[in-house]
Design an enzyme around this catalytic site. Structure first.
Site, short mmCIF file in Angstrom:
data_model
loop_
_atom_site.label_atom_id
_atom_site.label_comp_id
_atom_site.label_asym_id
_atom_site.label_seq_id
_atom_site.Cartn_x
_atom_site.Cartn_y
_atom_site.Cartn_z
N GLY A 7 -49.21 19.28 90.65
CA GLY A 7 -49.01 18.67 89.34
C GLY A 7 -47.90 19.33 88.54
NE ARG A 31 -55.72 13.92 95.08
CZ ARG A 31 -55.93 12.94 94.22
NH1 ARG A 31 -57.00 12.19 94.35
NH2 ARG A 31 -55.08 12.71 93.23
NE ARG A 32 -49.57 14.21 95.90
CZ ARG A 32 -48.50 14.52 95.22
NH1 ARG A 32 -47.30 14.45 95.78
NH2 ARG A 32 -48.57 14.93 93.96
CG LEU A 66 -57.92 19.46 90.12
CD1 LEU A 66 -58.58 20.23 91.24
CD2 LEU A 66 -58.84 18.41 89.59
N GLY A 67 -56.46 17.91 87.10
CA GLY A 67 -56.92 16.93 86.12
C GLY A 67 -56.26 15.59 86.38
CE1 TYR A 118 -57.40 14.50 78.81
CE2 TYR A 118 -57.14 15.50 76.65
CZ TYR A 118 -56.81 15.43 77.99
OH TYR A 118 -55.89 16.32 78.50
CE LYS A 122 -58.52 17.84 80.06
NZ LYS A 122 -58.28 18.21 81.47
NE ARG A 153 -49.14 11.36 83.64
CZ ARG A 153 -49.77 12.52 83.81
NH1 ARG A 153 -49.92 13.35 82.81
NH2 ARG A 153 -50.24 12.86 84.99
N1 LIG Z 1 -50.37 15.59 79.86
C1 LIG Z 1 -50.50 16.33 78.79
O1 LIG Z 1 -49.69 16.24 77.85
C2 LIG Z 1 -51.64 17.31 78.72
C3 LIG Z 1 -51.82 18.01 77.53
C4 LIG Z 1 -52.83 18.98 77.48
C5 LIG Z 1 -53.61 19.25 78.58
N2 LIG Z 1 -53.42 18.53 79.73
C6 LIG Z 1 -54.27 18.88 80.88
O2 LIG Z 1 -53.59 19.85 81.65
C7 LIG Z 1 -53.97 19.75 83.03
C8 LIG Z 1 -52.73 19.74 83.92
O3 LIG Z 1 -51.88 18.72 83.46
P1 LIG Z 1 -50.62 18.23 84.32
O4 LIG Z 1 -49.79 17.43 83.39
O5 LIG Z 1 -50.03 19.36 85.08
O6 LIG Z 1 -51.36 17.24 85.34
P2 LIG Z 1 -50.70 16.40 86.53
O7 LIG Z 1 -49.23 16.59 86.58
O8 LIG Z 1 -51.24 15.03 86.41
O9 LIG Z 1 -51.34 17.12 87.84
C9 LIG Z 1 -52.70 17.03 88.07
C10 LIG Z 1 -53.08 17.78 89.31
O10 LIG Z 1 -54.46 17.53 89.58
C11 LIG Z 1 -54.59 16.98 90.88
N3 LIG Z 1 -55.64 15.96 90.96
C12 LIG Z 1 -55.80 14.86 90.20
N4 LIG Z 1 -56.87 14.16 90.61
C13 LIG Z 1 -57.38 14.84 91.67
C14 LIG Z 1 -58.47 14.61 92.55
N5 LIG Z 1 -59.29 13.56 92.42
N6 LIG Z 1 -58.70 15.50 93.53
C15 LIG Z 1 -57.90 16.57 93.68
N7 LIG Z 1 -56.83 16.84 92.90
C16 LIG Z 1 -56.59 15.98 91.90
C17 LIG Z 1 -53.26 16.32 91.18
O11 LIG Z 1 -53.14 16.20 92.58
P3 LIG Z 1 -52.36 14.97 93.27
O12 LIG Z 1 -50.93 15.36 93.22
O13 LIG Z 1 -52.94 14.93 94.63
O14 LIG Z 1 -52.67 13.75 92.44
C18 LIG Z 1 -52.30 17.34 90.55
O15 LIG Z 1 -52.11 18.43 91.41
C19 LIG Z 1 -54.83 18.49 83.14
O16 LIG Z 1 -56.18 18.86 83.19
C20 LIG Z 1 -54.54 17.75 81.83
O17 LIG Z 1 -55.66 17.00 81.39
C21 LIG Z 1 -52.45 17.58 79.82
#
Ligand SMILES: NC(=O)c1ccc[n+]([C@@H]2O[C@H](COP(=O)([O-])OP(=O)(O)OC[C@H]3O[C@@H](n4cnc5c(N)ncnc54)[C@H](OP(=O)(O)O)[C@@H]3O)[C@@H](O)[C@H]2O)c1
Length: 205
Positions: A7, A31-32, A66-67, A118, A122, A153
Site C-alpha cells: 500500500g 496477497r501479491r 493494512l486497510g 469508519y 478505527k 479515489r
Molecule cells: N487514505 C487516507 O487518506 C487515510 C487517512 C488516514 C488513515 N488511513 C488508513 O491508513 C492505512 C493505510 O493507508 P494506505 O493509504 O497506505 O492504504 P492502501 O494504499 O489502500 O494500502 C492498503 C494495504 O492493505 C492491504 N489490504 C487491503 N485489503 C486487504 C485484504 N483483504 N487482505 C490483505 N491485505 C489487504 C493492501 O493490499 P493489496 O495491495 O493486496 O490490496 C495494501 O497493502 C489504512 O488503514 C487507512 O484506512 C488512510
C-alpha cells in the site's frame, strides 16, 4: 513485520526499513508478491480468516498499514472484516508468536464511540490492539494521506487538492501528511517506553 506492504504507507515503510540497519529480517506477508530481495521475507497468502499458522509470525515488532476503503470493500461488513477483523487476527498471531511491539497506522478521529462508521471501526481496532498484551502499542492517527495512488479515489483527490491550497490556514492536525513522513514516524516509534502511545496527526513528521 510489515502488514500492508503493497500500500501507499506500507510500501514506504518497506523501502525505508530495507535501508535501516536495525532490522535483520523484514517479514512482509502480502496477497501479491513483492520484489523482495535481501533481508525481506515475503510470504504470499490469501489473507482469508483463519490465517495460516507459520513460523514467520515470530517477529519482535509489527507495523500495520493494512486497510481498505468502503468503496473498495463494497459494504460496511466487508470493510469491517479487513480494517478490524483481519488487523486483529494478524495482531493475535504475532502476539502469540512473541511480538512485543505493535505500531498501528490508524486515522485522525478514530474513536470507538464515534457515530461515523469508519472512525468507529478505527477506534474499535485501536482499543482491541491496546488490550492484547503487547509491551508497547503505538496508535498513529494521520489526517488525509498524501501519496501517489494507482486506484481511483475521487473524494480523497478533491480533499487533497483543497487542503494543499488551504494548508497555511488549516490547523496542523488536519493538514495532509505524506506517506513518507508517516512511514518514518512508524519506524521511529518502534522503540521507546512501554504502554500505549497515541500520536495525533501533527506529531507525524
Ligand atoms: N487514505 C487516507 O487518506 C487515510 C487517512 C488516514 C488513515 N488511513 C488508513 O491508513 C492505512 C493505510 O493507508 P494506505 O493509504 O497506505 O492504504 P492502501 O494504499 O489502500 O494500502 C492498503 C494495504 O492493505 C492491504 N489490504 C487491503 N485489503 C486487504 C485484504 N483483504 N487482505 C490483505 N491485505 C489487504 C493492501 O493490499 P493489496 O495491495 O493486496 O490490496 C495494501 O497493502 C489504512 O488503514 C487507512 O484506512 C488512510
Amino acid at each position: 513485520m510489515i502488514l500492508g506492504a503493497t500500500g501507499a504507507v506500507g510500501s514506504q515503510v518497506l523501502d525505508q526499513a530495507r535501508k535501516d540497519r536495525r532490522f535483520e529480517t523484514i517479514v512482509a506477508p502480502t496477497r501479491r508478491s513483492l520484489a523482495a530481495p535481501g533481508k525481506v521475507h515475503n510470504p504470499v497468502i490469501p489473507f482469508d480468516l483463519p490465517l495460516p499458522q507459520a513460523n514467520w509470525w515470530a517477529v519482535d515488532a509489527v507495523i500495520c498499514c493494512l486497510g481498505t476503503t468502503l468503496r473498495q470493500a463494497g459494504s460496511k461488513p466487508a470493510f469491517y472484516r479487513v480494517d478490524h477483523d483481519l488487523v486483529l487476527a494478524c495482531a493475535e498471531q504475532a502476539r502469540a508468536a512473541g511480538a512485543r511491539v505493535f505500531v498501528l497506522n490508524s486515522a485522525l478521529g478514530a474513536n470507538p464511540m464515534s457515530r461515523n462508521f469508519y472512525l468507529r471501526t478505527k477506534g474499535e481496532v485501536e482499543s482491541a490492539v491496546a488490550r492484547m498484551g503487547f509491551e508497547r502499542v503505538v496508535l498513529a492517527r494521520p489526517s488525509l494521506i498524501d501519496a501517489k495512488r494507482e486506484d481511483n479515489r475521487p473524494a480523497e483527490k478533491l480533499g487533497l487538492m483543497a487542503s494543499r491550497l488551504l494548508a497555511p490556514v488549516i490547523p496542523k492536525r488536519y493538514r495532509p501528511v505524506s506517506a513518507e513522513a508517516i512511514a518514518a514516524t512508524l519506524l521511529r516509534e518502534l522503540t521507546g517506553g512501554c504502554g500505549v502511545i497515541t500520536l495525533e496527526s501533527e506529531q507525524i513528521i
